[in-house]
Design an enzyme around this catalytic site. Structure first.
Site, PDB file in Angstrom:
ATOM      1  N   CYS A   2       0.798  -1.240   0.000  1.00  0.00           N
ATOM      2  CA  CYS A   2       0.000   0.000   0.000  1.00  0.00           C
ATOM      3  C   CYS A   2       0.832   1.293   0.000  1.00  0.00           C
ATOM      4  O   CYS A   2       1.857   1.365   0.669  1.00  0.00           O
ATOM      5  CB  CYS A   2      -0.920   0.046   1.205  1.00  0.00           C
ATOM      6  SG  CYS A   2      -2.003  -1.356   1.375  1.00  0.00           S
ATOM      7  N   ARG A  27       6.023  -0.404  -4.966  1.00  0.00           N
ATOM      8  CA  ARG A  27       5.755  -1.084  -3.696  1.00  0.00           C
ATOM      9  C   ARG A  27       4.857  -2.306  -3.877  1.00  0.00           C
ATOM     10  O   ARG A  27       4.784  -3.154  -3.004  1.00  0.00           O
ATOM     11  CB  ARG A  27       5.083  -0.105  -2.714  1.00  0.00           C
ATOM     12  CG  ARG A  27       5.954   1.059  -2.344  1.00  0.00           C
ATOM     13  CD  ARG A  27       5.148   2.151  -1.690  1.00  0.00           C
ATOM     14  NE  ARG A  27       4.745   1.815  -0.343  1.00  0.00           N
ATOM     15  CZ  ARG A  27       5.449   2.099   0.742  1.00  0.00           C
ATOM     16  NH1 ARG A  27       6.599   2.715   0.628  1.00  0.00           N
ATOM     17  NH2 ARG A  27       5.016   1.780   1.938  1.00  0.00           N
ATOM     18  N   TRP A  78      -2.674  -2.926  -1.514  1.00  0.00           N
ATOM     19  CA  TRP A  78      -2.222  -4.318  -1.646  1.00  0.00           C
ATOM     20  C   TRP A  78      -3.127  -5.116  -0.718  1.00  0.00           C
ATOM     21  O   TRP A  78      -3.103  -4.926   0.492  1.00  0.00           O
ATOM     22  CB  TRP A  78      -0.763  -4.418  -1.229  1.00  0.00           C
ATOM     23  CG  TRP A  78      -0.140  -5.753  -1.435  1.00  0.00           C
ATOM     24  CD1 TRP A  78       0.349  -6.254  -2.608  1.00  0.00           C
ATOM     25  CD2 TRP A  78       0.097  -6.756  -0.443  1.00  0.00           C
ATOM     26  NE1 TRP A  78       0.864  -7.514  -2.399  1.00  0.00           N
ATOM     27  CE2 TRP A  78       0.718  -7.853  -1.081  1.00  0.00           C
ATOM     28  CE3 TRP A  78      -0.163  -6.851   0.928  1.00  0.00           C
ATOM     29  CZ2 TRP A  78       1.092  -9.011  -0.409  1.00  0.00           C
ATOM     30  CZ3 TRP A  78       0.206  -8.011   1.607  1.00  0.00           C
ATOM     31  CH2 TRP A  78       0.830  -9.075   0.931  1.00  0.00           C
ATOM     32  N   ASN A 104      -2.654   2.527   5.295  1.00  0.00           N
ATOM     33  CA  ASN A 104      -1.707   1.412   5.125  1.00  0.00           C
ATOM     34  C   ASN A 104      -1.613   0.706   6.455  1.00  0.00           C
ATOM     35  O   ASN A 104      -1.588   1.371   7.488  1.00  0.00           O
ATOM     36  CB  ASN A 104      -0.297   1.911   4.813  1.00  0.00           C
ATOM     37  CG  ASN A 104      -0.191   2.541   3.463  1.00  0.00           C
ATOM     38  OD1 ASN A 104      -1.139   2.550   2.711  1.00  0.00           O
ATOM     39  ND2 ASN A 104       0.980   3.091   3.170  1.00  0.00           N
ATOM     40  N   GLY A 105      -1.461  -0.616   6.430  1.00  0.00           N
ATOM     41  CA  GLY A 105      -1.315  -1.352   7.685  1.00  0.00           C
ATOM     42  C   GLY A 105      -2.526  -2.238   7.937  1.00  0.00           C
ATOM     43  O   GLY A 105      -3.328  -2.482   7.029  1.00  0.00           O
ATOM     44  N   GLU A 508      19.143 -17.485  -3.437  1.00  0.00           N
ATOM     45  CA  GLU A 508      18.737 -16.195  -3.996  1.00  0.00           C
ATOM     46  C   GLU A 508      18.346 -16.343  -5.478  1.00  0.00           C
ATOM     47  O   GLU A 508      17.361 -15.754  -5.926  1.00  0.00           O
ATOM     48  CB  GLU A 508      19.872 -15.168  -3.809  1.00  0.00           C
ATOM     49  CG  GLU A 508      19.674 -13.812  -4.441  1.00  0.00           C
ATOM     50  CD  GLU A 508      18.432 -13.053  -3.955  1.00  0.00           C
ATOM     51  OE1 GLU A 508      17.763 -13.489  -3.020  1.00  0.00           O
ATOM     52  OE2 GLU A 508      18.134 -12.025  -4.589  1.00  0.00           O
ATOM     53  N   LYS A 512      14.685 -15.441  -6.959  1.00  0.00           N
ATOM     54  CA  LYS A 512      14.488 -14.474  -8.045  1.00  0.00           C
ATOM     55  C   LYS A 512      13.613 -15.080  -9.135  1.00  0.00           C
ATOM     56  O   LYS A 512      12.714 -14.440  -9.664  1.00  0.00           O
ATOM     57  CB  LYS A 512      15.815 -14.088  -8.691  1.00  0.00           C
ATOM     58  CG  LYS A 512      16.714 -13.027  -8.174  1.00  0.00           C
ATOM     59  CD  LYS A 512      16.206 -11.661  -7.913  1.00  0.00           C
ATOM     60  CE  LYS A 512      15.311 -11.571  -6.735  1.00  0.00           C
ATOM     61  NZ  LYS A 512      15.841 -11.072  -5.497  1.00  0.00           N
ATOM     62  N   GLU A 515       9.922 -15.487  -7.972  1.00  0.00           N
ATOM     63  CA  GLU A 515       9.205 -14.226  -7.817  1.00  0.00           C
ATOM     64  C   GLU A 515       8.686 -13.661  -9.119  1.00  0.00           C
ATOM     65  O   GLU A 515       7.571 -13.191  -9.180  1.00  0.00           O
ATOM     66  CB  GLU A 515      10.173 -13.156  -7.275  1.00  0.00           C
ATOM     67  CG  GLU A 515      10.471 -13.212  -5.836  1.00  0.00           C
ATOM     68  CD  GLU A 515      11.410 -12.083  -5.473  1.00  0.00           C
ATOM     69  OE1 GLU A 515      12.571 -12.091  -5.921  1.00  0.00           O
ATOM     70  OE2 GLU A 515      10.978 -11.187  -4.739  1.00  0.00           O
ATOM     71  N   HIS A 531      20.649 -36.175  -0.688  1.00  0.00           N
ATOM     72  CA  HIS A 531      19.822 -36.603   0.439  1.00  0.00           C
ATOM     73  C   HIS A 531      18.338 -36.389   0.160  1.00  0.00           C
ATOM     74  O   HIS A 531      17.537 -36.325   1.082  1.00  0.00           O
ATOM     75  CB  HIS A 531      20.232 -35.857   1.713  1.00  0.00           C
ATOM     76  CG  HIS A 531      21.647 -36.124   2.106  1.00  0.00           C
ATOM     77  ND1 HIS A 531      22.064 -37.335   2.620  1.00  0.00           N
ATOM     78  CD2 HIS A 531      22.765 -35.365   1.994  1.00  0.00           C
ATOM     79  CE1 HIS A 531      23.370 -37.296   2.836  1.00  0.00           C
ATOM     80  NE2 HIS A 531      23.818 -36.111   2.456  1.00  0.00           N
ATOM     81  N   LYS A 630       6.768  -4.431  -2.574  1.00  0.00           N
ATOM     82  CA  LYS A 630       8.166  -4.051  -2.392  1.00  0.00           C
ATOM     83  C   LYS A 630       8.486  -3.823  -0.927  1.00  0.00           C
ATOM     84  O   LYS A 630       9.579  -4.108  -0.460  1.00  0.00           O
ATOM     85  CB  LYS A 630       8.436  -2.771  -3.201  1.00  0.00           C
ATOM     86  CG  LYS A 630       9.876  -2.323  -3.177  1.00  0.00           C
ATOM     87  CD  LYS A 630      10.739  -3.269  -3.979  1.00  0.00           C
ATOM     88  CE  LYS A 630      12.201  -2.978  -3.851  1.00  0.00           C
ATOM     89  NZ  LYS A 630      13.010  -4.147  -4.248  1.00  0.00           N
TER      90      LYS A 630
HETATM   91  C1  F6R Z   1      12.967 -10.433  -2.992  1.00  0.00           C
HETATM   92  C2  F6R Z   1      12.639  -9.356  -2.095  1.00  0.00           C
HETATM   93  C3  F6R Z   1      12.100  -9.694  -0.754  1.00  0.00           C
HETATM   94  C4  F6R Z   1      12.705  -8.756   0.293  1.00  0.00           C
HETATM   95  C5  F6R Z   1      12.031  -8.980   1.647  1.00  0.00           C
HETATM   96  C6  F6R Z   1      12.642  -8.114   2.726  1.00  0.00           C
HETATM   97  O1  F6R Z   1      13.427  -9.985  -4.216  1.00  0.00           O
HETATM   98  O2  F6R Z   1      12.801  -8.224  -2.419  1.00  0.00           O
HETATM   99  O3  F6R Z   1      12.324 -11.019  -0.433  1.00  0.00           O
HETATM  100  O4  F6R Z   1      14.070  -8.994   0.377  1.00  0.00           O
HETATM  101  O5  F6R Z   1      10.664  -8.688   1.539  1.00  0.00           O
HETATM  102  O6  F6R Z   1      12.530  -6.771   2.395  1.00  0.00           O
HETATM  103  P1  F6R Z   1      13.506  -5.677   2.986  1.00  0.00           P
HETATM  104  O7  F6R Z   1      14.867  -5.987   2.529  1.00  0.00           O
HETATM  105  O8  F6R Z   1      12.965  -4.394   2.451  1.00  0.00           O
HETATM  106  O9  F6R Z   1      13.393  -5.766   4.482  1.00  0.00           O
END
Ligand code: F6R
Length: 635
Positions: A2, A27, A78, A104-105, A508, A512, A515, A531, A630
């Site tokens: 949001c 976001r 969101w 927001n929240g 990671e 990626k 996502e 395993h 985000k």
């Molecule tokens: C993945 C991604 C998320 C953030 C996670 C933590 O690409 O961006 O997994 O890493 O939501 O967010 P931050 O780093 O903002 O605390």
């Protein structure tokens, strides 16, 4: 997650609100809306427009409608309570049609409040917790008052209503009967107010990015503060009891060029390509020539200077344990940080998911150092984890990108990542920035503790300075990686394997891909494969193998053999000139060799590009993948 934008001033509000909402698109959201107070003395009305989908859908809805007015609030939602829909989109209107609010929240006791309000005749149009809040404010406004007026003013009603709710909120509320005022408040969700010197205009937003082009003077509201923003008047801030609080104005510099994708088709690609430059920014001023550099030496001695390490040296040297708390990609950076800190500083490090840590009744000793790692600096779980650790006496050392963000402000000290705003939802440059800062931290503390030899210290610093140009060399292979990516779009599962410093990179890489391409992927320590996951391997299964790790090279080669014998479709990330692996696999990407501890900074780059190209080839929205936000400001 949001986003809020608000404006009150002398210009038409609508274009400012829409531009601001676009700035906050990164976001993640699934509906959008805005409210404007239009009209003139004696005839003010609210125009509210909402749309499911994108801000551009909202613009279509509002196209031929009345968009006049110099005061407005807007929102990207969101979904948490209730599906993405026009009815659930904000702003929400109170029953009388006088008040409207964006939020927001999460209001945690919204269920009880909703029942109570229903009993008092309130009818709800949406499934949201937010609508409960606007009705509650309306209800509170009409309660008998003691000061002789007919109703509480908007600010008083907001303060009183907020003292009845539990949960997290950043809100902006307006009342068409008070057409020169916006009331804002926050608790655990960020809210910034931009001010101009003569108080002729005010800008509100969830972060500085929608405000930066209008003013650099920003007030970040603190928890349980209410801001009363009135046209032409000084900004006033109160706590929930109505006592005046200080509105501390900060000067914030946001590089607006970072908010544009400058010729790249997506922010994610731009941010991947930004890495050589932003990592230089991240190191700037932190790696300097040592004053002990003796003349006559071929190369001057270098040293890492992190002011937060210098200023907190005594407490850091006392640390018997470091706990890293973070989520997602930042948690992967934490796993790399653990190896770096244990190697250079010989301090045991635990890496916890912030969401688990906060509810795990953790044992925290006063000598512990807790390191939250966060790109946004607003992640609710990470924030709660450090609040808990802080109460129990730990030193909080933040590694954060969001300047002035909640985590940065909650931490006792820390080091900013300084890679600029990251807009693409999938984190790329923030990850490498986090790894660079963790390396600098481990080197600085290791040197202060005497647990790192001068030769290794110097060699690591020198190699760190080479990383940006080595990343450039990987980026030059973008076309090849794109071609390879096109051969993998059929896949429904991927396996990523790596060892040591490359194990978190495997995690990671898999994250990626999941996502942004919606393909299931798993990261595994290469030797663990036998395993269990080895059962998945057949000629259809792409296996991304990270072999560019010379410390355990022979062991990785044995693991590679195990996949080859089961006919897995391997794409190997190899060190330049690794003829052995080249002779074993069909597909490989060569990357420049580096020190073991810096390997992640190189090997993650082809994995970022691979995910990007697979997602683009599948026609997906790379920068705003479905369901993702985000800035995850709810737990
Ligand atoms: C993945 C991604 C998320 C953030 C996670 C933590 O690409 O961006 O997994 O890493 O939501 O967010 P931050 O780093 O903002 O605390």
């Amino acid at each position: 997650m949001c986003g809020i934008v608000g404006y009150i001033g002398t210009r038409e509000a609508y274009p400012i609100l829409i531009k601001g909402l676009h700035r906050l698109e990164y976001r993640g959201y699934d509906s959008a809306g805005c409210a404007l107070i239009s009209g003139s003395e004696g005839d003010y009305h609210l125009n509210i427009y909402k749309a499911k989908g994108k801000v551009s859908d909202l613009e279509i809805v509002a196209k031929d409608k009345d968009k006049s007015g110099t005061l407005g609030i807007a929102h990207t939602r969101w979904a948490t309570h209730g599906a993405p829909s026009e009815a659930n989109a904000h702003p929400h209107l109170s029953q009388s049609g006088n008040l409207t609010l964006v939020h927001n929240g999460i209001i945690e006791n919204y269920g009880t409040l909703r029942q109570q309000l229903k009993k008092r005749g309130f009818v709800f149009q949406s499934e949201t917790d937010t609508e409960v809040l606007v009705q509650l404010i309306e209800y509170v406004k009409t309660l008998p008052v003691t000061h002789g007026e007919k109703e509480w003013g908007l600010d008083e009603a907001v303060r009183r209503a907020l003292s009845l709710v539990y949960g997290a909120y950043a809100i902006a509320v307006v009342d068409r009967r008070e057409p020169n005022k916006i009331v804002c408040a926050r608790k655990s969700s960020p809210l910034a107010v931009g001010v101009v010197e003569d108080n002729s205009e005010f800008f509100m937003a969830s972060d500085a990015s929608p405000i930066a082009e209008y003013t650099k003077q920003i007030v970040y509201l603190k928890d349980e503060e209410v801001a009363v923003i009135e046209r032409g008047k000084q900004l006033e801030v109160f706590n929930l009891n109505g006592d005046r609080a200080e509105a501390e104005v900060k000067e914030v510099n946001v590089d607006l060029s970072m908010l544009d994708h400058e010729g790249y088709p997506h922010f994610m690609l731009k941010e991947i390509f930004d890495q050589p430059n932003v990592l230089k920014d991240c190191m700037r001023g932190r790696i300097v020539e040592s004053p002990y550099s003796s003349e006559g030496k071929r190369e001057p001695l270098m040293q890492v200077v992190l002011s937060a390490v210098t200023l907190n040296r005594r407490q850091l040297l006392r640390a018997r344990r470091i706990i890293i708390v973070s989520c997602g990609t930042s948690w992967h950076a934490g796993l790399i940080g653990k190896q770096l800190i244990e190697h250079f500083c010989r301090i045991p490090v635990e890496v916890a998911y912030a969401s688990e840590f906060r509810y795990s009744d953790p044992v925290i000793e006063p000598d512990d150092v807790v390191i939250p790692i966060s790109q946004s600096g607003e992640t609710a779980d990470t924030l709660a984890a450090i609040q808990l650790a802080k109460q129990q006496g730990a030193l909080i050392y933040g590694i954060v990108n969001g300047v002035g963000s909640s985590i940065a402000r909650e931490a006792h000290t820390g080091t900013y990542i300084h890679v600029g705003p990251e807009i693409g939802v999938a984190s790329t440059k923030a990850f490498t920035g986090q790894v660079v800062v963790l390396t600098l931290f481990a080197l600085a503390l290791g040197m202060a503790k005497g647990t790192v030899e001068q030769d290794e210290y110097q060699a690591t610093i020198r190699e760190l300075l080479e990383i940006p140009s080595k990343i450039e060399k990987v980026l030059e292979q973008n076309d090849k990686i794109k071609r390879l990516a096109l051969t993998f779009t059929y896949a429904r599962n991927f396996l990523y394997l790596g060892r040591g410093y490359n194990y978190p990179v495997a995690l990671e890489g898999a994250l990626k891909l999941k996502e942004i391409s919606y393909i299931h992927a798993e990261g595994y320590p290469a030797a663990e494969m036998k395993h269990g996951p080895i059962a998945l391997i057949d000629e259809e299964m792409p296996v991304i193998f990270l072999t560019n790790h010379h410390k355990r090279y022979q062991k990785v080669i044995s693991n590679l053999q195990e996949v080859i014998s089961r006919h897995g479709r391997i794409l190997a990330i190899i060190n330049e000139g690794d003829e052995l692996v080249k002779s074993m696999v069909d597909n490989y990407i060569e990357v420049p060799e580096t020190l073991s501890c810096l390997t992640p900074l190189i090997s993650v780059i082809p994995l970022q590009l691979l995910s990007y190209h697979v997602a683009v080839a599948k026609g997906l929205n790379v920068d705003q993948p479905r369901n993702l936000a985000k800035s995850v400001t709810v737990e």
